[in-house]
Structure formats: structure tokens, C-alpha cells
Design a protein around this motif. Sequence first.
Motif: not given
Ligand code: NAI
Length: 799
Positions: A14-17, A34-36, A109-111, A114-116, A136-138
Motif C-alpha cells: 500500500g501507500i507505506m509498503g 509482497l501483497d495478498v 493494514v493497521e489491525n 492481521v499483523k499477528q 505500525t503507526s500505533g
Molecule cells: P494501505 O491501505 O495503503 O495498505 C495496506 C496494505 O495491506 C494493502 O496493500 C493491502 O493489500 C494489504 N493487506 C490488507 N489486508 C491484508 C491482509 N489480511 N494480509 C496481508 N496484507 C493485507 O495502508 P498504509 O497506509 O500503507 O498502511 C500500512 C501500515 O503503515 C499500517 O500499519 C499503517 O498504520 C502504517 N502507517 C501508515 C502511514 C500513512 O501515512 N498512511 C504512516 C505510517 C505508518
Amino acid sequence: MNKPIRRAAVIGSGIMGSGIAAHLANAGIPCLLLDVVPKQPTEQEAAEGLTPEHPAVRNRLATAAIAKLQTTNPPPLYDPDFAGRITPGNLEDDLPKIADADWVIEAVVENLAVKQELLARIERYLQPGTVVTSNTSGISINAMAAGRGAEFRKHFMGTHFFNPPRYMKLLEIIPGRDTDPALVARMKAFGERVLGKGVVIAKDTPNFVANRIGTYGLLVTLREMVEKGYAVEEVDAVTGPALGRPKSATFRTLDLVGLDTFRHVADNVRENVTDEAEKAAFEPPQVLMEMVARGWLGEKSGQGFYRKLKGADGGSRILSLDLASLEYGPQKKPSAGSLEAAKLAKGAAEKTKALLAGGDRYSELAWNVLKRVLVYSAAKVGEIADSALEIDNAMKWGFGWELGPFETWDAIGLVPSAQRMEREGLAVPAWVKDWIGQGHTSFYRKDNGSRFYVLDGKYAEVEERPEVISLRSLKEKGRTVKANSGASLIDLGDGVACLEFHSPNNAIGADILSMITQSVEEVRRNYEGLVVANQGKNFCVGANLMLLLMEAQDGEWDEVDAIIRRFQHTMYQLKRLDKPVVAAPHRMTLGGGVEACMPADQVIASAETYYGLVEVGVGLIPAGGGCKEFALRASQNARLPEADLQPLLNQTFETIGLAKVSSSGHDAKKLGYLRPTDRVLLNQDHLIFEAKQAVQRMAQAGYEPIPEEKIRVVGAEGKAVMQLGAIAMRESGYISDHDLKIAKKLAHVLAGGDVPAGTLVTEAYLLDLEREAFLSLCGEPKTQQRMQHMLAKGKPLRN
Ligand code: NAI
């Protein structure tokens, strides 16, 4: 086991990865992303006959994310080609490949669940010693590690990047209960040196450091505005540059982050802290809940606190939300004595003081927000991070504040403001009162160039690390060798001196030229070598145009000629210095700034260097040796008699002719501004140290000055080739008549004039050509208009 980090894997594209993978690629680290696996092929994939089993379908998320990195603005990659360092894959087929990675970063995702579950799967494939971190952000790092083995927990921690990872300096590292402290230290050093980040060690508490304080501040601001009836644009006028903070202030920041995300972040604190008052502080105000319910989430939904309207004329207007009526209306530009005073004041400390001293409703808003944020930050020392210093760094690097909360508190007067807070019913934390009780009047103290900060009731010295050289503190320690209004020569120790520009915008004028000449003399006699670097906002925006324009408008051609001669001669002296010279540019390095780097034996540039010979933009051509150096390099690069010079010059002609500016240090190499032997460094704070080392290495190896050599030129024939290219661009309407005139002169200089192809010419001859062309362009009214426009507007005029 201490494995060096050579390869990485990022899970979640996603955005951060994807942003983190891009930044690893920037640092030269190949990365698996990698992603799903998507549930089914898209319509287009199906039409192409792709089945759900096809890798193109299964890897779609990561593949698309990598493609997007190459088109996103601002670019996450230093060079779009670096995308080739990222390999896409999916979590079902490719997870075993993480066995090849030295660092695995989870960014899904911030969950927690899921992360565990993902970490459990990751654990199965890890080689001993592999570092695993979560972005994780928190979420609690310890909670995430629960259930994993001892080896895993020892190598697991949080690495919280800020968005976008290339540009945001902050990296919070959050060790878990069982994380190996030596590994934490190693990752901190890696984050700083290799990734160029500012690392803050955070404790495993909700939202860690920057987002904990930042979210608190935003909520305090929202509550204050609702209660006292401030408008959105009023709050932004107070909480942006007037307080030494970014222009996006409060509400443009919130619109960018997304109101739903912000609410989620606030909820995370509220749900995970135990103190009732703190829980209440993280309760989002009603209006925010209402906006989220209506789907007014900010930029991603087209409206939030602001809404952009496209007019019929194609122009756009930005409306602001009235929080009482929830209707959008035209913005009213707030004006008041306090805001005006803050605007005029120099530096964040003075601005903040001026804003607070205004005695109007904006002063009141600033004070009511600041006082709470300062007290809250003080209350969190020890809980979220070990020290005030870490909290200040987190806010500066993560939120772009010029001053952290404790620095702000010092700036406005620790003792009187603490007394006022208490009078107004705030509970100033006991440690702050004790500190004041001990007779201290600030959290920070300076002494003979060293900086001290409050730590556990005592002053501790801010660690001075050898790789971070501060010119300011060297000057405070009395290490200035020579100085004038525009530049200084500073003793870096070990026989190396540093020439620092410090004129307004670091533009090169007579004072800088004089200091270069003096430095050359001084280094020749008393030093082993010279570093050309500074720690201003930008390295150098070019030559000072004002004087030049005035002389040109008055037709003082002898004066203009003298100015250019002086410039050329100074750069020539720098080049012929019989000691090694290393230039270390950063950020904007334009025109004359580039010409001041070109004579150096080596350039070590910050990765964030926007480097270019942009003279054409002001109707001129480079005449401080820039064209000559490019012709020389081409001649050297085509040294074999049969080698073709022309293509090299064509590229130069295009680069200078179109005033191309690099989008990064790596891009400067690609454009030919930097040589293959020049280096790019990710951490700007390390530039001077690395440059000094390079000088020392060359000196120790027995530096031989570069002898002057003849330059082989393409002459009249080659000039015609270049000019033909320019004419074609004019015909297709890509450039103006005046551009064409400049281009013809540029071609003349780069080609070495009208001599036969292959003629060998001297540097002095090419400098004469540069000067003649420059002088004649100065007399052109359209060139003078371009200069005037640049001086007035700060942008080039196309005419
Ligand atoms: P995002 O929504 O852009 O990306 C999340 C990714 O997780 C997606 O590529 C999705 O396909 C994947 N995903 C969803 N469900 C899944 C599963 N069950 N198993 C494996 N992968 C799965 O989110 P974003 O913003 O990139 O956030 C990712 C992490 O980074 C989160 O923990 C978020 O809190 C943290 N974060 C986000 C920031 C931001 O500004 N967006 C800043 C710093 C940390």
C-alpha cells in the motif's frame, strides 16, 4: 549474529509498503514486495485470457504498486529506474523467499489480528538473525510479538516511517520488551547512515512519539476553535509559519491525512490509555464525527475542512468550511497585528514570541493551544520517550516544526510562561517545577559550542557524533579562520578547512568570490585541503543577479565584463588549487552554485540535491566556467581519437539549453552534471564529515593537482548539428525565438566556436567564448526582462 542488511522484503504494497520499498531501492537495497492475492482477475486480465493462477494476476497488487512509484509526484524514487530493484510477489506463493532477506518489514493494514497472523507466518521462513520490523503507526509492538518465539522477539521491533518515506526525515524505532538492545543500536545507525533518517527511539506506547503529541495538538486546536468560534483559515494562519510550522498548518494537514485516519489514530490513544482526563482529551469533537459520517474525509473525498471549486473559467477557488453551519464559503484572509508581527519576525523563536505578544484574539489562540501542548509534552517525558530532546526531534522531523515543544518553551521564556500556565489552572508537571526550582531558566543550554539538554533533573550534553559536523558549533568554538558578510572559512580540524556560504539565499556575489580567493590562498599555505559546503536551507541559488541586471540596464559593459572575468577567474583559482577540494552540495544548487562545485576534485552531493545550470531561464548561458567544464569533460570522455564527441555535446546542449534541474543527486548523475566518481549521500547531516574524509584520503594518497590539458572540440560542424536541433524545437513551437537565440550562442560556446572539428583549444579560449556570449545576451531586452522577472517573482519568464 550480526548480519549486514543487504536485501529486504516488505510485506504490504500500500501507500507505506511501496514507499518504504522505494526508499530501500533508493539506498541501493534490493527488495521483495509482497501483497495478498486478488480474489479474481480484472475484466481486462480476463479479456487477455489470464486465469486466477497466472502470476500477473496473483502479483497484481505489488506489480501495480511498483508501476505507480514511477509516476507518483513528488517522486518516491531518486531515479525511476530504481524500480527495477523491487521484485513483486504475493503472500501465497512467495513468502518462503523472505529467507533471503536480512530485513523483513511488515506494512499491512493497521489491525492487530492481521499483523499477528502474518508475523506467525513470517516466523516460519526466517533465517537466524533476520530483523523483522513493523511499520505500525500505533499498535503495541509487544502485543504483536506475543506468541512468537524467543529468537523472533529478540530480532523484532517497530520501525515507524512517516509518509512519504523518501521525504520525511523521522524514523521512530520502537524496541519491544525482548528486543536485543545491540540490534536496536544497529538499526538506528543503519536508519541514519544508509537511509538518511533522523531516528528517535520511542517507547511502546499508543501512537509512539510524534503522532501522540501531534494528535493531541490537533485535537486541542479543534476544541479551542469550536469553543471560541475561530474560522478554519484563522486557525491555519496562526498554526502555520507564524509558529515556525509548515504552511499546511492544521487543516490542510488534516485534509491530507484524511479525517477518518485521524479519527482512527485518536481512537487508538483513547482506547489504550488509562487516565480518564487523557482519554477525554483524545475524544474527537462532534463536528469531526459529523464530517466523517458525511464522508467529508479531506482531499481523498474531494472535501474536508477545505473544498476546491473549479470555476467556469478553468481557474479554481478554495472554499473553507464554516464549522457551525457546515457550509462552505469563501475564505476571509485574517489580518491582525500579531500575525503581521510574526510575519516580519525572523526565525521560529522570534515569530512565536511576536505572535504571542500581539495581545489580540490570534495571540490568545496561539497561547491556548501552545500552553496545553507544552504541558502535555512535558507530562509525557519518560512515558513515550526517554527525554525532552527525543520529543523535540520527533516533532521537528515528523511534523516539520522548526522548534520542538521544549525549544518553543525556552523561546517564550520557561519560567514566566510556566507561572502563567499555573495561574491559568494548568498542572505543570512536577519535574518541570523542580527544574525551575533548581534555578534553571531553560531546558537547553549552550556552552562553548556544546549543547546541553535536561535529562533526569540534570543537564546532559547533546551527543556530538563525529559523522555530524555542525559548522555553527565550530564557529561558536572560535574555529573561524576568515569571514566576511557572505562567506566564512572554518577550520574542520585535521588540516581540512571548510568554505561556507552564508549570504541571503547563498547567492554568489562579490563577498563570496573574495572569500573563495582568500580561502584558496589560506589552504595553499596552511591546510591539506578544502571542503566547499554549507548548512543553509539550500547550497546556493546561483549568482546574485541584482548587480548584474543594474549594470546591464545602465549599459555598463566594462563592468559586466569585469564581473564575469572575476567569476571565471575565481573558479579557475579553485580548480588550480594544489590541494584536494571536495564540494558537498545539498538541495537547491543552481547556476553559479553548480559552477562553484565543478572545479572540485570530487562532489559528494546530498540525495536531495536539485542541481542544474539554469542560466537559460534568465536569458543567459553559464559563464563561470560551466560550459567550459562540460566541454572539457566531453573531450576527456572521448579521449580515444576515433571516439565520437558529438553525442556527448548534444546531451550537454540539451541539458543546459533546457535548463534541466535534477530531481535528486542520482538524477544529477544521469543528467551528466555529476561524474561517475562523484558520490551521493542519503544523510545530509553527514555531508561535511564525508567530504572531509574524502579530502583527507586524497591528501594522504599524495594529491597531484590536475594539470591543464587541451580540449578537443567539435567546432563549426558540431555547432551546426546542435543548432539544427534547436531550430527543430523552435519550428515545433517548443521553444521561443529568444530561446533559439540563446541556444545558438550556447552551441557556439560548447562547440568551441568556428574552428575545424577536432581542434585542440585551451580553457582560457573557451572562457573567452563564454564571456562574449554572456555579454551579448546581457544586452538583449528579453534577457533583461527575464532577469527582472526572476528577481521579482522568483520564477523564470518564458518570452
Ligand atoms: P494501505 O491501505 O495503503 O495498505 C495496506 C496494505 O495491506 C494493502 O496493500 C493491502 O493489500 C494489504 N493487506 C490488507 N489486508 C491484508 C491482509 N489480511 N494480509 C496481508 N496484507 C493485507 O495502508 P498504509 O497506509 O500503507 O498502511 C500500512 C501500515 O503503515 C499500517 O500499519 C499503517 O498504520 C502504517 N502507517 C501508515 C502511514 C500513512 O501515512 N498512511 C504512516 C505510517 C505508518
